[in-house]
Design a protein around this motif. Structure first.
Motif, PDB file in Angstrom:
ATOM      1  N   THR A  57       0.812  -1.219   0.000  1.00 50.43           N
ATOM      2  CA  THR A  57       0.000   0.000   0.000  1.00 50.43           C
ATOM      3  C   THR A  57       0.845   1.268   0.000  1.00 50.43           C
ATOM      4  O   THR A  57       0.673   2.152  -0.835  1.00 50.43           O
TER       5      THR A  57
ATOM      6  N   ASP B 192      -0.997   0.219  -4.116  1.00 54.98           N
ATOM      7  CA  ASP B 192      -2.283  -0.480  -4.075  1.00 54.98           C
ATOM      8  C   ASP B 192      -3.068  -0.009  -2.860  1.00 54.98           C
ATOM      9  O   ASP B 192      -3.329  -0.754  -1.912  1.00 54.98           O
ATOM     10  N   TRP B 193      -3.486   1.244  -2.894  1.00 49.48           N
ATOM     11  CA  TRP B 193      -4.061   1.919  -1.730  1.00 49.48           C
ATOM     12  C   TRP B 193      -4.898   3.078  -2.218  1.00 49.48           C
ATOM     13  O   TRP B 193      -4.647   3.653  -3.286  1.00 49.48           O
TER      14      TRP B 193
ATOM     15  N   PRO C 245      -6.067  -3.544   0.048  1.00 48.87           N
ATOM     16  CA  PRO C 245      -6.567  -4.334  -1.092  1.00 48.87           C
ATOM     17  C   PRO C 245      -7.132  -5.685  -0.688  1.00 48.87           C
ATOM     18  O   PRO C 245      -6.828  -6.218   0.386  1.00 48.87           O
ATOM     19  N   SER C 246      -7.942  -6.225  -1.565  1.00 47.39           N
ATOM     20  CA  SER C 246      -8.490  -7.562  -1.376  1.00 47.39           C
ATOM     21  C   SER C 246      -7.347  -8.559  -1.249  1.00 47.39           C
ATOM     22  O   SER C 246      -6.342  -8.470  -1.944  1.00 47.39           O
TER      23      SER C 246
END
Length: 550
Positions: free
Chosen positions: A521, A526-527, A535-536
């Protein structure tokens, strides 16, 4: 005539349900990241004391002290009943209870008197748990801690005052310093025309016939904890900006001129008095050479910057604990908040930020401890990493506390919850001891003037090389950014330095669920733009369960 109906108690219209029980008593030391860092940085011997202090900090009595000290703010008394100038600040008894405990637990100057590896780490860990009570009284303990290395620039003064500044005795009241069992120290740098630009200070120091003694004339804009016994003050001497020791009471028992013009009406930190003192023929003693005031007092600043990082990390942890407690006991839409995916995502994201801040704080404390003991590599690392940490961790505090407050919903917005006090406190730490711009520029100066600082920083990052692809990519990119860094890009570069440093520490020392989520992240992008956007696939349960043990 019909008899009057029986009156119902006011509570008959509703039952109080679905409200969390009081958090206190709780264990403020029940933090895996803190205890692991304590051991890792060489102070495992202090764990029992830290745990006991954590229980005391989370106890109902200490929590009430913190609340009362902020509700009943300090009051300035300029004159006594007869018209004599006294310039005293009166505090609620709860303030003195907090101070007495903090000093007795070695959270002021004590580590300087302990020839034991890890002493400074133990103090920092103690601050991370005792700070769960309230933040204001941490100001005088921090300044007392920080004054000792600066005072050592004048050995004759250090010989007299250091044993008292490192004492575990809290003895309030204005008396000749050498007649007391323990002293507190403050600092006076800021003036209204200069702020962080202390070289523009206009307070003047005039030499007297006594060697090393001067008189000061001028006005300071921010001097916190004015009831301290001695202050380190910057003033313009004939040889340039210099550092001076100013006692509130002179050796003969007379009051030194320290006219408190007013107390500041601050956003937060309200238990602590911040004042504007005026000096007029105020007696002071030179600390270090004339013209070297900034170099002399910078040792004090390095220490207080560490405490800014510590206090921000403490606020994060305290508000995370409050949010987790609420979520564990509050239900909505048929399930506990803690069990609902989105709330769990928010709490896990906050837990990542909190652990990163705590881990970095203890690493900085370890560097300080080893630097004191002569480790030049750690001294170089401390020089740059403390400014990096000060910049970033204190910046994260306000957003973090706002999100934690929101976890309580409307309950968090009322004063009784304590969350508004924490929220008001958070911005102070990024302002005290240099705002974000000052710290970012300080990092650039360190990179330019001290190549060994950059080498030590990247040497620290290299310890995690190959363990996480996001981290490796970020470190490689950072090296390129540093080569082109200037004032315009300073904040961006320092932010990247902080995130890579935190990530490297987590990769090496935290569980994989924590380290991987942080790197993905904070470094991998990925944030989202707020907390709760992990994230998933993130192992939320592992992160939350580590941060919020039952």
């Amino acid at each position: 005539m019909d008899p009057m109906p029986e009156q119902s108690p006011s509570s008959a219209t509703h039952d109080v349900t679905n409200q969390p029980p009081p958090l206190a008593p709780y264990d403020a030391s029940a933090d895996a990241a803190l205890l692991e860092g304590l051991r890792r940085e060489g102070a495992g011997w202090a764990e029992e004391d830290v745990r006991l202090l954590g229980l005391r900090a989370g106890g109902a009595e200490a929590q009430e002290w913190g609340e009362l000290a902020n509700r009943h703010e300090p009051e300035l008394r300029t004159h006594d009943r007869y018209g004599n100038r006294v310039d005293e600040v009166e505090f609620h008894p709860s303030w003195h209870h907090l101070m007495r405990t903090a000093v007795a637990e070695g959270l002021a100057g004590t580590p300087w008197a302990e020839d034991r590896p890890g002493a400074h780490v133990a103090r920092t860990a103690g601050g991370l748990v005792w700070g769960h009570t309230e933040a204001g009284h941490g100001c005088p303990t921090s300044m007392t801690y920080a004054a000792v290395p600066a005072l050592r620039a004048q050995p004759d003064l250090a010989k007299v005052y250091e044993p008292l500044l490192t004492s575990r005795e809290y003895e309030p009241g204005l008396r000749p310093p050498t007649e007391k069992r323990g002293l507190l120290a403050g600092m006076g740098m800021t003036e209204k025309q200069g702020g962080s630009d202390v070289r523009t200070n206009t307070t003047v120091a005039t030499p007297t016939d006594e060697p090393g003694a001067y008189t000061l004339r001028g006005h300071k804009w921010f001097t916190s904890a004015p009831m301290c016994d001695v202050f380190l003050v910057l003033a313009q001497a004939p040889g340039g900006l210099s550092c001076f020791l100013v006692p509130r009471v002179l050796p003969d028992g007379t009051r030194n001129t320290f006219r408190i013009q007013r107390l500041k009406d601050k956003l937060g930190n309200r238990s602590n008095a911040s004042s504007e003192p005026e000096f007029d023929r105020t007696v002071a003693w030179l600390v270090g050479p004339e013209g070297r005031g900034v170099k002399t007092i910078i040792e004090m600043v390095n220490c207080t910057r560490l405490d800014c990082v510590m206090s921000s990390a403490t606020l994060m942890r305290k508000t995370l604990v409050e949010a987790g407690h609420h979520a564990r006991h509050r239900s909505a839409f048929g399930a506990r908040l803690l069990d609902q995916p989105l709330m769990r995502n928010v709490l896990a994201d906050l837990a990542l930020e909190s652990e990163a801040a705590t881990t970095l704080t203890l690493r900085l404390a370890g560097a300080a401890d080893r630097a004191v003991r002569g480790d030049e590599g750690e001294r170089a690392f401390r020089r740059i990493a403390t400014a990096v940490g000060k910049y970033w961790v204190t910046k994260r505090g306000p957003a973090f506390t706002a999100e934690a407050l929101e976890c309580l919903g409307g309950n968090g917005y009322v004063e009784d919850s304590g969350m508004p006090r924490h929220y008001r406190e958070a911005p102070l730490l990024s302002i005290w001891e240099g705002s974000g711009n000052v710290n970012a520029l300080d990092v650039l100066r360190a990179l330019g003037r001290s190549p060994e600082s950059a080498e030590s920083f990247f040497g620290e990052l290299a310890l995690a090389r190959g363990a996480n692809a996001h981290l490796d990519t970020a470190v490689a990119s950072l090296k390129g950014e540093l080569a082109e860094a200037d004032q315009l890009s300073a904040r961006r570069v320092v932010e990247r330095m902080a995130l890579t440093l935190q990530a490297s520490l987590l990769v090496r020392h935290a569980p994989a669920a924590v380290a991987d989520a942080f790197c993905a992240t904070r470094l991998g992008g990925d944030w989202g733009h707020s907390f709760g956007t992990l994230p998933s696939g993130t192992d939320l349960s592992a992160i939350v369960d580590r941060a919020l043990p039952v």
